[in-house]
Design a protein around this motif. Structure first.
Motif, PDB file in Angstrom:
ATOM      1  N   THR A 105       0.837  -1.197   0.000  1.00  0.00           N
ATOM      2  CA  THR A 105       0.000   0.000   0.000  1.00  0.00           C
ATOM      3  C   THR A 105       0.871   1.245   0.000  1.00  0.00           C
ATOM      4  O   THR A 105       2.034   1.203   0.371  1.00  0.00           O
ATOM      5  CB  THR A 105      -0.923   0.055   1.235  1.00  0.00           C
ATOM      6  OG1 THR A 105      -0.113   0.145   2.413  1.00  0.00           O
ATOM      7  CG2 THR A 105      -1.835  -1.149   1.313  1.00  0.00           C
ATOM      8  N   ALA A 106       0.269   2.334  -0.438  1.00  0.00           N
ATOM      9  CA  ALA A 106       0.922   3.641  -0.377  1.00  0.00           C
ATOM     10  C   ALA A 106       0.671   4.176   1.025  1.00  0.00           C
ATOM     11  O   ALA A 106      -0.345   4.778   1.292  1.00  0.00           O
ATOM     12  CB  ALA A 106       0.331   4.577  -1.424  1.00  0.00           C
ATOM     13  N   VAL A 107       1.564   3.931   1.933  1.00  0.00           N
ATOM     14  CA  VAL A 107       1.369   4.238   3.340  1.00  0.00           C
ATOM     15  C   VAL A 107       1.096   5.724   3.530  1.00  0.00           C
ATOM     16  O   VAL A 107       1.900   6.569   3.156  1.00  0.00           O
ATOM     17  CB  VAL A 107       2.591   3.807   4.161  1.00  0.00           C
ATOM     18  CG1 VAL A 107       2.418   4.176   5.621  1.00  0.00           C
ATOM     19  CG2 VAL A 107       2.826   2.313   4.005  1.00  0.00           C
ATOM     20  N   GLY A 108      -0.069   6.033   4.088  1.00  0.00           N
ATOM     21  CA  GLY A 108      -0.457   7.414   4.340  1.00  0.00           C
ATOM     22  C   GLY A 108      -1.736   7.777   3.604  1.00  0.00           C
ATOM     23  O   GLY A 108      -2.256   7.002   2.808  1.00  0.00           O
TER      24      GLY A 108
ATOM     25  N   SER B 293      -4.032   4.810   2.877  1.00  0.00           N
ATOM     26  CA  SER B 293      -3.130   3.773   2.380  1.00  0.00           C
ATOM     27  C   SER B 293      -3.735   2.950   1.239  1.00  0.00           C
ATOM     28  O   SER B 293      -3.925   1.741   1.366  1.00  0.00           O
ATOM     29  CB  SER B 293      -2.707   2.849   3.533  1.00  0.00           C
ATOM     30  OG  SER B 293      -2.035   3.587   4.514  1.00  0.00           O
ATOM     31  N   PRO B 294      -4.014   3.575   0.091  1.00  0.00           N
ATOM     32  CA  PRO B 294      -4.553   2.816  -1.039  1.00  0.00           C
ATOM     33  C   PRO B 294      -3.511   1.842  -1.585  1.00  0.00           C
ATOM     34  O   PRO B 294      -2.300   2.073  -1.430  1.00  0.00           O
ATOM     35  CB  PRO B 294      -4.885   3.901  -2.062  1.00  0.00           C
ATOM     36  CG  PRO B 294      -3.986   5.029  -1.726  1.00  0.00           C
ATOM     37  CD  PRO B 294      -3.812   4.981  -0.242  1.00  0.00           C
ATOM     38  N   PRO B 295      -3.937   0.761  -2.230  1.00  0.00           N
ATOM     39  CA  PRO B 295      -2.977  -0.175  -2.833  1.00  0.00           C
ATOM     40  C   PRO B 295      -2.114   0.530  -3.886  1.00  0.00           C
ATOM     41  O   PRO B 295      -2.563   1.471  -4.536  1.00  0.00           O
ATOM     42  CB  PRO B 295      -3.869  -1.230  -3.496  1.00  0.00           C
ATOM     43  CG  PRO B 295      -5.199  -1.101  -2.837  1.00  0.00           C
ATOM     44  CD  PRO B 295      -5.312   0.329  -2.404  1.00  0.00           C
ATOM     45  N   VAL B 296      -0.884   0.056  -4.050  1.00  0.00           N
ATOM     46  CA  VAL B 296       0.003   0.694  -5.027  1.00  0.00           C
ATOM     47  C   VAL B 296      -0.284   0.221  -6.449  1.00  0.00           C
ATOM     48  O   VAL B 296       0.189   0.812  -7.401  1.00  0.00           O
ATOM     49  CB  VAL B 296       1.499   0.470  -4.705  1.00  0.00           C
ATOM     50  CG1 VAL B 296       1.876   1.152  -3.419  1.00  0.00           C
ATOM     51  CG2 VAL B 296       1.843  -0.987  -4.683  1.00  0.00           C
ATOM     52  N   ARG B 297      -1.036  -0.823  -6.599  1.00  0.00           N
ATOM     53  CA  ARG B 297      -1.339  -1.335  -7.940  1.00  0.00           C
ATOM     54  C   ARG B 297      -2.706  -0.865  -8.406  1.00  0.00           C
ATOM     55  O   ARG B 297      -3.622  -0.722  -7.611  1.00  0.00           O
ATOM     56  CB  ARG B 297      -1.307  -2.857  -7.944  1.00  0.00           C
ATOM     57  CG  ARG B 297       0.062  -3.413  -7.662  1.00  0.00           C
ATOM     58  CD  ARG B 297       0.050  -4.930  -7.719  1.00  0.00           C
ATOM     59  NE  ARG B 297       1.303  -5.458  -7.251  1.00  0.00           N
ATOM     60  CZ  ARG B 297       2.260  -5.875  -8.060  1.00  0.00           C
ATOM     61  NH1 ARG B 297       2.087  -5.834  -9.352  1.00  0.00           N
ATOM     62  NH2 ARG B 297       3.379  -6.343  -7.564  1.00  0.00           N
ATOM     63  N   GLY B 298      -2.808  -0.655  -9.698  1.00  0.00           N
ATOM     64  CA  GLY B 298      -4.093  -0.361 -10.302  1.00  0.00           C
ATOM     65  C   GLY B 298      -4.441   1.105 -10.380  1.00  0.00           C
ATOM     66  O   GLY B 298      -3.699   1.981  -9.952  1.00  0.00           O
ATOM     67  N   CYS B 299      -5.618   1.326 -10.947  1.00  0.00           N
ATOM     68  CA  CYS B 299      -6.163   2.669 -11.118  1.00  0.00           C
ATOM     69  C   CYS B 299      -7.202   2.903 -10.029  1.00  0.00           C
ATOM     70  O   CYS B 299      -8.022   2.029  -9.753  1.00  0.00           O
ATOM     71  CB  CYS B 299      -6.817   2.769 -12.497  1.00  0.00           C
ATOM     72  SG  CYS B 299      -7.583   4.357 -12.841  1.00  0.00           S
ATOM     73  N   HIS B 300      -7.166   4.063  -9.417  1.00  0.00           N
ATOM     74  CA  HIS B 300      -8.087   4.387  -8.322  1.00  0.00           C
ATOM     75  C   HIS B 300      -8.981   5.544  -8.747  1.00  0.00           C
ATOM     76  O   HIS B 300      -8.486   6.637  -9.023  1.00  0.00           O
ATOM     77  CB  HIS B 300      -7.307   4.759  -7.063  1.00  0.00           C
ATOM     78  CG  HIS B 300      -6.335   3.700  -6.652  1.00  0.00           C
ATOM     79  ND1 HIS B 300      -6.712   2.581  -5.965  1.00  0.00           N
ATOM     80  CD2 HIS B 300      -5.015   3.589  -6.865  1.00  0.00           C
ATOM     81  CE1 HIS B 300      -5.654   1.825  -5.753  1.00  0.00           C
ATOM     82  NE2 HIS B 300      -4.613   2.413  -6.299  1.00  0.00           N
ATOM     83  N   GLN B 301     -10.270   5.285  -8.792  1.00  0.00           N
ATOM     84  CA  GLN B 301     -11.212   6.328  -9.177  1.00  0.00           C
ATOM     85  C   GLN B 301     -11.525   7.230  -7.991  1.00  0.00           C
ATOM     86  O   GLN B 301     -11.642   6.765  -6.862  1.00  0.00           O
ATOM     87  CB  GLN B 301     -12.502   5.711  -9.698  1.00  0.00           C
ATOM     88  CG  GLN B 301     -12.335   5.038 -11.029  1.00  0.00           C
ATOM     89  CD  GLN B 301     -13.656   4.522 -11.573  1.00  0.00           C
ATOM     90  OE1 GLN B 301     -14.679   4.595 -10.921  1.00  0.00           O
ATOM     91  NE2 GLN B 301     -13.621   4.006 -12.787  1.00  0.00           N
ATOM     92  N   LEU B 302     -11.677   8.509  -8.297  1.00  0.00           N
ATOM     93  CA  LEU B 302     -12.136   9.466  -7.296  1.00  0.00           C
ATOM     94  C   LEU B 302     -13.656   9.529  -7.435  1.00  0.00           C
ATOM     95  O   LEU B 302     -14.251   8.753  -8.165  1.00  0.00           O
ATOM     96  CB  LEU B 302     -11.471  10.816  -7.532  1.00  0.00           C
ATOM     97  CG  LEU B 302      -9.925  10.775  -7.531  1.00  0.00           C
ATOM     98  CD1 LEU B 302      -9.356  12.134  -7.882  1.00  0.00           C
ATOM     99  CD2 LEU B 302      -9.395  10.297  -6.198  1.00  0.00           C
ATOM    100  N   THR B 303     -14.324  10.439  -6.767  1.00  0.00           N
ATOM    101  CA  THR B 303     -15.781  10.532  -6.887  1.00  0.00           C
ATOM    102  C   THR B 303     -16.157  10.798  -8.342  1.00  0.00           C
ATOM    103  O   THR B 303     -15.358  11.346  -9.103  1.00  0.00           O
ATOM    104  CB  THR B 303     -16.330  11.670  -5.997  1.00  0.00           C
ATOM    105  OG1 THR B 303     -15.713  12.892  -6.395  1.00  0.00           O
ATOM    106  CG2 THR B 303     -16.079  11.401  -4.539  1.00  0.00           C
TER     107      THR B 303
END
Length: 115
Positions: free
Chosen positions: A33-36, A52-62
């Motif tokens: 995870t991206a700590v923080g 702390s989102p995962p470091v892999r993949g694409c993360h959607q915002l709202t």
């Protein structure tokens, strides 16, 4: 029948090696995870924090996106105006920095981590 000392050492070394191999293999599957926190502000001034989102993949915002993003993780991120982390218009946001969109700039809709 007693086991000789040199044989015990070999058995112990083999057991320790097997244990270490299993430990390393098991830890690699836990997911880094991206700590923080990553904190962003929506167009309606709602503040959202991702911890702390995962470091892999694409993360959607709202769905309406974010007008400001603050990266307080231990890794850098890339912000995108599309919901699927694609497109030529992106911004690199290093750790401990904040990006605020100016007037007329489309909102950020997704991010990925640099790892």
């Amino acid at each position: 029948m007693p086991v000789p000392d040199h044989r015990r050492r070999r058995l112990r070394a083999a057991a320790v090696t097997a244990f270490l191999a299993l430990t390393v293999t098991g830890c690699s599957g836990l997911g880094r995870t991206a700590v923080g926190p990553i904190t962003y502000t929506t167009d309606r001034n709602a503040v959202v924090t991702l911890h702390s989102p995962p470091v892999r993949g694409c993360h959607q915002l709202t769905p309406t996106g974010a007008k400001a993003v603050s990266n307080r993780t231990l890794v850098d991120i890339i912000l995108y105006h599309t919901p699927d982390c694609t497109g030529p218009d992106k911004t690199y946001l290093a750790t401990t920095l904040t990006d605020v969109n100016g007037t007329g700039v489309p909102p950020w809709r997704s991010f990925s981590t640099v790892h």
